[in-house]
Enzyme design. Sequence first.
Site, PDB file in Angstrom:
ATOM      1  CG  ASP A 196      26.123  34.737 -56.131  1.00 38.71           C
ATOM      2  OD1 ASP A 196      26.585  35.497 -56.997  1.00 38.71           O
ATOM      3  OD2 ASP A 196      25.059  34.953 -55.513  1.00 38.71           O
ATOM      4  CD1 TRP A 258      22.646  41.343 -52.527  1.00 36.70           C
ATOM      5  CD2 TRP A 258      20.641  42.294 -52.749  1.00 36.70           C
ATOM      6  NE1 TRP A 258      21.739  40.348 -52.766  1.00 36.70           N
ATOM      7  CE2 TRP A 258      20.500  40.897 -52.904  1.00 36.70           C
ATOM      8  CE3 TRP A 258      19.508  43.107 -52.858  1.00 36.70           C
ATOM      9  CZ2 TRP A 258      19.273  40.299 -53.137  1.00 36.70           C
ATOM     10  CZ3 TRP A 258      18.273  42.489 -53.094  1.00 36.70           C
ATOM     11  CH2 TRP A 258      18.175  41.099 -53.228  1.00 36.70           C
ATOM     12  CD  GLU A 261      23.676  41.814 -59.499  1.00 38.86           C
ATOM     13  OE1 GLU A 261      23.050  42.653 -58.842  1.00 38.86           O
ATOM     14  OE2 GLU A 261      23.773  40.623 -59.130  1.00 38.86           O
ATOM     15  CG  ASP A 262      20.247  39.261 -60.381  1.00 41.57           C
ATOM     16  OD1 ASP A 262      19.733  40.393 -60.332  1.00 41.57           O
ATOM     17  OD2 ASP A 262      20.185  38.452 -59.446  1.00 41.57           O
ATOM     18  CG  MET A 288      23.716  30.820 -50.114  1.00 38.56           C
ATOM     19  SD  MET A 288      22.759  32.290 -50.515  1.00 38.56           S
ATOM     20  CE  MET A 288      22.284  32.781 -48.880  1.00 38.56           C
ATOM     21  CG  HIS A 291      25.566  35.059 -46.633  1.00 41.30           C
ATOM     22  ND1 HIS A 291      25.081  36.308 -46.919  1.00 41.30           N
ATOM     23  CD2 HIS A 291      25.243  34.282 -47.705  1.00 41.30           C
ATOM     24  CE1 HIS A 291      24.510  36.296 -48.107  1.00 41.30           C
ATOM     25  NE2 HIS A 291      24.579  35.068 -48.604  1.00 41.30           N
TER      26      HIS A 291
HETATM   27  N1  UDH Z   1      29.678  39.156 -52.383  1.00 42.89           N
HETATM   28  C1  UDH Z   1      30.882  39.112 -51.686  1.00 42.89           C
HETATM   29  N2  UDH Z   1      31.103  40.003 -50.682  1.00 42.89           N
HETATM   30  C2  UDH Z   1      30.204  40.939 -50.338  1.00 42.89           C
HETATM   31  C3  UDH Z   1      28.970  40.970 -51.019  1.00 42.89           C
HETATM   32  C4  UDH Z   1      28.722  40.072 -52.030  1.00 42.89           C
HETATM   33  O1  UDH Z   1      31.738  38.303 -51.952  1.00 42.89           O
HETATM   34  O2  UDH Z   1      30.465  41.733 -49.428  1.00 42.89           O
HETATM   35  C5  UDH Z   1      29.469  38.279 -53.571  1.00 42.89           C
HETATM   36  C6  UDH Z   1      29.474  36.805 -53.302  1.00 42.89           C
HETATM   37  O3  UDH Z   1      29.962  36.107 -54.426  1.00 42.89           O
HETATM   38  C7  UDH Z   1      27.991  36.577 -53.094  1.00 42.89           C
HETATM   39  C8  UDH Z   1      27.415  37.429 -54.203  1.00 42.89           C
HETATM   40  O4  UDH Z   1      28.240  38.568 -54.208  1.00 42.89           O
HETATM   41  O5  UDH Z   1      27.666  35.235 -53.195  1.00 42.89           O
HETATM   42  C9  UDH Z   1      25.938  37.824 -53.996  1.00 42.89           C
HETATM   43  O6  UDH Z   1      25.780  38.497 -52.779  1.00 42.89           O
HETATM   44  P1  UDH Z   1      24.913  37.880 -51.580  1.00 42.89           P
HETATM   45  O7  UDH Z   1      25.386  36.510 -51.281  1.00 42.89           O
HETATM   46  O8  UDH Z   1      24.930  38.854 -50.436  1.00 42.89           O
HETATM   47  O9  UDH Z   1      23.466  37.837 -52.232  1.00 42.89           O
HETATM   48  P2  UDH Z   1      22.197  36.924 -51.830  1.00 42.89           P
HETATM   49  O10 UDH Z   1      21.496  36.696 -53.097  1.00 42.89           O
HETATM   50  O11 UDH Z   1      21.320  37.887 -50.907  1.00 42.89           O
HETATM   51  O12 UDH Z   1      22.622  35.736 -51.054  1.00 42.89           O
HETATM   52  C10 UDH Z   1      21.801  38.342 -49.690  1.00 42.89           C
HETATM   53  C11 UDH Z   1      20.657  38.860 -48.895  1.00 42.89           C
HETATM   54  C12 UDH Z   1      20.963  38.909 -47.421  1.00 42.89           C
HETATM   55  C13 UDH Z   1      20.388  37.708 -46.746  1.00 42.89           C
HETATM   56  C14 UDH Z   1      20.011  38.040 -45.356  1.00 42.89           C
HETATM   57  C15 UDH Z   1      19.732  36.764 -44.555  1.00 42.89           C
HETATM   58  N3  UDH Z   1      18.343  36.572 -44.398  1.00 42.89           N
HETATM   59 MN    MN Z   2      24.393  34.670 -50.812  1.00 41.78          MN
END
Ligand code: UDH
Ligand code: MN
Length: 349
Positions: A196, A258, A261-262, A288, A291
């Site tokens: 990520d 989202w 997939e993992d 992290m 975002h």
């Molecule tokens: N990613 C991107 N662009 C996007 C979406 C995803 O680059 O528009 C990639 C990036 O490498 C990211 C990964 O996909 O690190 C995983 O996506 P994510 O970071 O959105 O996933 P995460 O597990 O969950 O961090 C996000 C949930 C939203 C959090 C809300 C705050 N409370």
């Molecule tokens: Mn993230």
Amino acid sequence: MSLFPSLFKIIRKGKCLFLLLLCLCVVAWIATFSNDDTDKAVQDGSNSPDDKGVGGFAQMELESEMMQSVEERVEEQAAKESCPEQSPLLRGAIKLSFDPSLTIGQVESENGEVVEGQYNPSDCTARQSVAILIPHRNREKHLLYLLHHLHPFLQRQQLHYAIYAGDATFNRAKLLNVGYLEALNDQSWDCFIFHDVDLVPENDHNLYMCEEQPKHLVVGRNSTGYKLRYKGYFGGVSAMTKEQFLKVNGFPNSYWGWGGEDDDLRIRVTLQKMSIIRPSSQVARYTMVFHKRDSGNQINKDRMRLLRRTHQAWKTDGLNSCSYKVLSVHRAPLFINITVDIGRPERAH
Ligand code: UDH
Ligand code: MN
């Protein structure tokens, strides 16, 4: 016709023939002589400065120099010892910084030994060649922070590595399949890190190398109180060898948006009777970069249905069915950026 005039004619013709033969001999001799010289120049790798103006010779000189430096490099490589099992450069827990004014120029100048996203230790032969695959879209700042920390981190681990970053309509899993296939077009990497863009490793004892079994590297992250997100979580950053990933037919291509997939990859791994290993929770720690949820990457509501069919679907949905179009490959100083058209979901979810 009398005898004498015809004798004279024959003698005259004979003279002409003799002269012609002589000329041919001289030409042949000159040609052999000049060939000898060029051969020598290639063997010696040295020409007299006088030769430099002559096109053919100047080119020969260049080729011979190139051959010599290739030979030198091959010898150097053979002479280098394998890097130690534990790198002496590791520092353990590192204080991470995220300076909002950081620029790509700054990170480039701090990493002068990285060429087109790739690095190879100069004083020993790396134990593994590792391709780091980072799917990203609209996360330029995150990519910058990650590159800033990851390059020195990987160099302290004495790895031969390259960073591939891909950007497209969002489908993390399919982008990682594309990254794997495209990186293998460059060279035969031993190990792949699926990464990520917003997770920055905090401890360089967390080795970006592959093991006998697939490895999950994010045991804890600041946003989850440094606890595993849930039992069986296999997302964020994971490491698989070329063979392990091929065995499970890679990631599924059908997860748009989202999530899921993992978990699908975890199911594929267990179906192949492999198990997931993790480094200690003291070491496998990440920060992290904060975002919010990205637009265009909404929760994939179809993921539970997809996960129920994985035990069948893995055979036909994966590396062997990954179709895409490479739009550009940009070899920037610190990473190889591949822009691809991966299509769109087959049906609306
Ligand atoms: N990613 C991107 N662009 C996007 C979406 C995803 O680059 O528009 C990639 C990036 O490498 C990211 C990964 O996909 O690190 C995983 O996506 P994510 O970071 O959105 O996933 P995460 O597990 O969950 O961090 C996000 C949930 C939203 C959090 C809300 C705050 N409370
Ligand atoms: Mn993230």
